[in-house]
Design an enzyme around this catalytic site. Structure first.
Site, PDB file in Angstrom:
ATOM      1  N   GLU A 141      32.225  15.587  27.627  1.00 34.63           N
ATOM      2  CA  GLU A 141      31.051  15.635  25.900  1.00 34.63           C
ATOM      3  C   GLU A 141      30.902  16.159  25.247  1.00 34.63           C
ATOM      4  O   GLU A 141      30.754  17.194  25.497  1.00 34.63           O
ATOM      5  CB  GLU A 141      29.908  14.342  27.074  1.00 34.63           C
ATOM      6  CG  GLU A 141      29.169  13.952  26.072  1.00 34.63           C
ATOM      7  CD  GLU A 141      28.265  13.315  26.513  1.00 34.63           C
ATOM      8  OE1 GLU A 141      27.317  13.023  25.135  1.00 34.63           O
ATOM      9  OE2 GLU A 141      27.708  13.063  27.751  1.00 34.63           O
ATOM     10  N   ASP A 189      30.867  11.830  22.283  1.00 37.16           N
ATOM     11  CA  ASP A 189      29.432  11.000  22.205  1.00 37.16           C
ATOM     12  C   ASP A 189      28.790  10.733  20.620  1.00 37.16           C
ATOM     13  O   ASP A 189      28.968   9.762  19.704  1.00 37.16           O
ATOM     14  CB  ASP A 189      28.312  11.910  22.544  1.00 37.16           C
ATOM     15  CG  ASP A 189      26.780  11.129  22.288  1.00 37.16           C
ATOM     16  OD1 ASP A 189      26.767  10.554  21.569  1.00 37.16           O
ATOM     17  OD2 ASP A 189      26.538  11.840  22.602  1.00 37.16           O
ATOM     18  N   LYS A 200      25.215   5.286  22.872  1.00 35.47           N
ATOM     19  CA  LYS A 200      24.117   4.562  22.810  1.00 35.47           C
ATOM     20  C   LYS A 200      23.456   3.669  22.122  1.00 35.47           C
ATOM     21  O   LYS A 200      23.729   3.728  20.718  1.00 35.47           O
ATOM     22  CB  LYS A 200      22.918   6.317  21.915  1.00 35.47           C
ATOM     23  CG  LYS A 200      23.472   7.228  23.414  1.00 35.47           C
ATOM     24  CD  LYS A 200      22.967   9.050  22.548  1.00 35.47           C
ATOM     25  CE  LYS A 200      23.612   9.716  23.387  1.00 35.47           C
ATOM     26  NZ  LYS A 200      23.539  11.086  23.309  1.00 35.47           N
ATOM     27  N   LYS A 234      24.731  20.656  30.311  1.00 35.86           N
ATOM     28  CA  LYS A 234      24.412  20.528  28.448  1.00 35.86           C
ATOM     29  C   LYS A 234      24.964  22.450  29.283  1.00 35.86           C
ATOM     30  O   LYS A 234      24.491  23.592  30.244  1.00 35.86           O
ATOM     31  CB  LYS A 234      23.133  21.455  28.642  1.00 35.86           C
ATOM     32  CG  LYS A 234      22.355  20.140  28.419  1.00 35.86           C
ATOM     33  CD  LYS A 234      23.671  18.613  27.325  1.00 35.86           C
ATOM     34  CE  LYS A 234      22.836  17.882  27.012  1.00 35.86           C
ATOM     35  NZ  LYS A 234      23.133  17.203  26.369  1.00 35.86           N
ATOM     36  N   ASP A 257      28.303  18.708  29.098  1.00 32.91           N
ATOM     37  CA  ASP A 257      28.214  17.794  27.115  1.00 32.91           C
ATOM     38  C   ASP A 257      27.672  19.073  26.447  1.00 32.91           C
ATOM     39  O   ASP A 257      26.728  20.406  26.577  1.00 32.91           O
ATOM     40  CB  ASP A 257      26.938  17.393  27.954  1.00 32.91           C
ATOM     41  CG  ASP A 257      26.400  16.440  25.937  1.00 32.91           C
ATOM     42  OD1 ASP A 257      27.525  17.124  25.310  1.00 32.91           O
ATOM     43  OD2 ASP A 257      25.390  16.208  26.315  1.00 32.91           O
TER      44      ASP A 257
END
Length: 341
Positions: free
Chosen positions: A171, A199, A223, A114, A145
């Site tokens: 991401e 995403d 997802k 992250k 991400d």
């Protein structure tokens, strides 16, 4: 393209009958929360996980309800593989804490880190990613991400620095599809070789295929819950034409099982999937937790434990809140269907 349909949505009474709600603490603060609230629907096929984040309004959260209904009342597509490689997930922790986080992910040679955390500095991201690379070694794969947290210029500057650590991809570095297109052009102009994965631009979009049409990403992160279930997510994966990384939304093992069903049904799987996030939770609702072993998860659907549902049960007031949320989301599905008829 709307993914929301309610042709076979059970009656509200059936959805609320046996609804269970848990509140499970996180090991480390993640996505701004310390506890994960999750509702479970019980149906003839077992339990379905319904856990849109608390700030999501009914039109968006209703897709998550469809995914839970599919798991509880339907069957998933046929699997073409028995196991799925997964990545470790490193929250926005201090670099000194990285080894302990990675130690929880048995055999994982890919890590998602992250970055762009609110209140932190680019130097914090650099130190965290550097330590992940140090722990994984030269052969490990490191992806970052940003959850759309950077502007185009911030993303270009940050990725130029982070590229020194051999990123597999970045991401959702920027929030919008248009910004991702601009960023890819800017990175190419500056000679920065970092692939871009989308995403939020897929799972939160009314048209999840727009990313591929506009050339906004090299990789699609898909997802299950935000796209309305395994079959809906599989359709998006097949239509977008990009390499797929199946990821989770801070799920318990019930939700991870749905992600595994999607990953197992894909014709090809080039990258480790982001389905190891049960390790971020202090507890679970099954004794057969879906956590990595030798860097992979075996494809299965664990049995839910009534004792663990009781162990992590949410307060009565929160149960009522989730009952109201199920009702509101079902109403949103009905309204969507009426608009399309």
């Amino acid at each position: 393209m709307s993914l929301v349909s309610c042709a076979d949505v059970p009656a509200l009474g059936d959805l609320l009958d046996g609804l269970r709600v848990v509140s499970i603490p996180l090991r480390t603060r993640f996505r701004g929360i310390d506890y994960r609230e999750i509702a479970y629907l019980a149906g003839p096929s077992g339990y379905g996980e319904f856990a849109p984040f608390l700030e999501y309004e009914p039109p968006e959260a209703s897709r998550w309800l469809l995914a839970a209904i599919e798991a509880a009342y339907d069957e998933w597509p046929v699997a073409v593989r028995e196991s799925v490689p997964v990545n470790a997930t490193v929250p926005a922790v201090d670099a000194v804490d990285v080894p302990a986080v990675l130690a929880r992910y048995d055999g994982c040679t890919t890590a998602k880190v992250k970055v762009a955390e609110r209140g932190q500095r680019p130097a914090d991201d650099l130190a965290r990613v550097a330590e992940v690379r140090n722990v994984l070694g030269a052969d490990g794969r490191v992806r970052v991400d940003a959850n759309g947290g950077w502007s185009v210029e911030e993303a270009a500057a940050s990725l130029e620095r982070l590229a020194a650590y051999g990123l597999e991809y970045a991401e959702q570095p920027c929030a919008t599809v248009e910004e991702l297109v601009e960023l890819r052009t800017l990175l190419a102009h500056r000679g920065v070789d970092v692939r871009i994965a989308a995403d939020e631009s897929i799972r939160k979009a009314e048209d999840p295929l727009r990313v591929a049409r506009l050339g906004a990403a090299d990789i699609a992160v898909v997802k299950v819950a935000p796209l309305g279930g395994v079959r809906a997510a599989l359709a998006v994966a097949q239509e977008c034409g990009l390499p797929i990384v199946v990821s989770s939304a801070l799920d318990s093992s019930v939700g991870i099982a749905a992600g595994l069903a999607l990953a197992a049904a894909l014709p090809s799987l080039e990258h480790a999937c982001g389905l190891g996030t049960v390790e971020l939770l202090e507890g679970d609702v099954t004794t057969d937790r879906l956590v990595p072993q030798a860097g992979s998860l075996q494809v299965r659907n664990p049995e839910v434990s009534p004792e663990l549902l009781d162990r992590w049960a949410a307060a009565p007031g929160r149960v009522h809140w989730w009952q109201d949320r199920v009702s509101a989301c079902r109403t949103a599905l009905s309204a969507d269907r009426a608009r399309r008829l």
